[in-house]
Design a protein around this motif. Structure first.
Motif, short mmCIF file in Angstrom:
data_model
loop_
_atom_site.label_atom_id
_atom_site.label_comp_id
_atom_site.label_asym_id
_atom_site.label_seq_id
_atom_site.Cartn_x
_atom_site.Cartn_y
_atom_site.Cartn_z
N ALA A 183 0.39 -1.45 -0.38
CA ALA A 183 0.09 -0.19 -0.46
C ALA A 183 0.82 1.47 0.58
N ARG A 184 2.06 1.42 1.28
CA ARG A 184 2.25 2.15 1.10
C ARG A 184 3.80 2.52 -0.50
N LYS A 185 3.56 1.58 -1.08
CA LYS A 185 4.89 1.55 -2.35
C LYS A 185 3.49 2.09 -3.11
N ALA A 186 2.79 1.60 -3.47
CA ALA A 186 1.57 1.34 -4.80
C ALA A 186 1.49 3.72 -4.02
N ALA A 187 0.77 3.99 -3.79
CA ALA A 187 0.87 5.12 -2.84
C ALA A 187 1.39 6.51 -3.32
N ALA A 188 2.93 5.55 -3.27
CA ALA A 188 3.54 6.45 -3.82
C ALA A 188 4.26 6.80 -5.51
N LEU A 189 4.09 5.18 -6.15
CA LEU A 189 3.35 5.13 -7.39
C LEU A 189 1.82 6.47 -8.13
N THR A 190 1.09 5.72 -6.77
CA THR A 190 -0.43 7.04 -7.78
C THR A 190 0.16 8.10 -8.17
N GLY A 191 1.17 8.43 -6.90
CA GLY A 191 1.20 9.73 -6.87
C GLY A 191 1.67 10.50 -7.28
#
Length: 285
Positions: free
Chosen positions: A25-33
């Motif tokens: 979730a943390r990595k995905a949030a950084a990528l979607t951001g």
């Protein structure tokens, strides 16, 4: 609406035992951001990957338990000329800790390591003599999550699961017990943040599943220089990297390993919460 690149993150099978979703979730949030569309594909059977702008093996956890499947996936990614970060050459090189010998040959300070092709009492005794250490740690050359890793006290025998197996033998680095293991994180070649991981009382393993804990750490100039020298030895510049190091009895730092495949990045400890990571991945497309 501007085009949003699609990236596939390779993840474990549904029955995988470790809890990987919070870190995902943390990595995905950084990528979607950063403007990317993130999708999951199971690394052991990912199906058609041709429609993605980038493939990230960030959660190919457990590859050390399915080595043939892992190398088969790398061969396929290379044969189909798919866009992968880190590059396949880097992933293959980093899969086997034989790379530590290559770092040592380039005068990078690594944890002293002796490889035994088929570990037995004689080769363990020989490794202890070569290392000048009675208490040692053994681990598989292709390993992760401390799988198959044992601390062997002076005079103790070869663990049953290691007899006749290819193993790396290293001295027990005293720093792991006193100050902990340090991890430095780099995105697109630039330093992001660092942490120190400490084992639970009575243990030497720093992984969370064994009671290890982490906290932010201010990386010294010497630590950053050592990390960057190690990364410079990779077959190609990694887009994302974690460099693990530990001190000896005198406090001198040595590379424990490079994590260039599926590292935990501890983005919650990054000052920017992963913005540099997201930007680095976007720029690699």
């Amino acid at each position: 609406m501007p085009y949003q690149p699609r990236v596939a993150i390779l993840v474990p099978a549904p029955d995988y035992y470790e809890k990987w979703q919070p870190a995902f979730a943390r990595k995905a949030a950084a990528l979607t951001g950063a403007g990317l569309v993130v999708e999951q594909r199971v690394w052991t059977d990912p199906g058609d990957l041709s429609g993605y702008d980038l493939i990230l093996p960030l959660f190919a956890w457990g590859y050390q338990r399915d080595v043939a499947v892992w190398y088969g996936l790398l061969d396929r990614l290379e044969a189909e000329d798919l866009p992968v970060v880190n590059p396949v050459a880097v992933l293959r090189w980093n899969s086997d800790k034989a790379y530590l010998a290559q770092l040592a040959a380039k005068n990078v300070a690594v944890v002293p390591t002796v490889e035994a092709t088929a570990l037995d009492e004689a080769s363990l005794a020989e490794a202890r003599a070569t290392l000048g250490a009675d208490e040692v740690v053994i681990k598989p050359a292709v390993s992760g999550g401390a799988d198959g890793t044992h601390r062997i006290a002076s005079g103790a025998p070869v663990p049953t699961d290691a007899i006749g197996q290819r193993r790396l033998v290293q001295p027990l680095m005293q720093g792991i017990l006193t100050t902990g293991e340090f991890s430095l994180f780099y995105f697109a070649g630039r330093f992001s943040h660092a942490i120190v991981k400490r084992p639970a009382s009575g243990d030497f393993r720093v992984q969370e599943q064994f009671g290890g804990r982490e906290e932010p750490w201010t990386a010294s100039v010497a630590a950053q220089a050592l990390a960057e020298a190690a990364l410079a030895a990779a077959p190609a510049p990694p887009v994302y990297a974690r460099v693990d190091m530990v001190g000896d009895a005198a406090g001198t730092l040595h590379i424990m390993e490079l994590e260039l495949i599926e590292p935990s990045l501890f983005l919650h400890h990054a000052p920017d919460k992963g913005a540099a990571f997201g930007s680095a991945i976007y720029a690699a497309i």
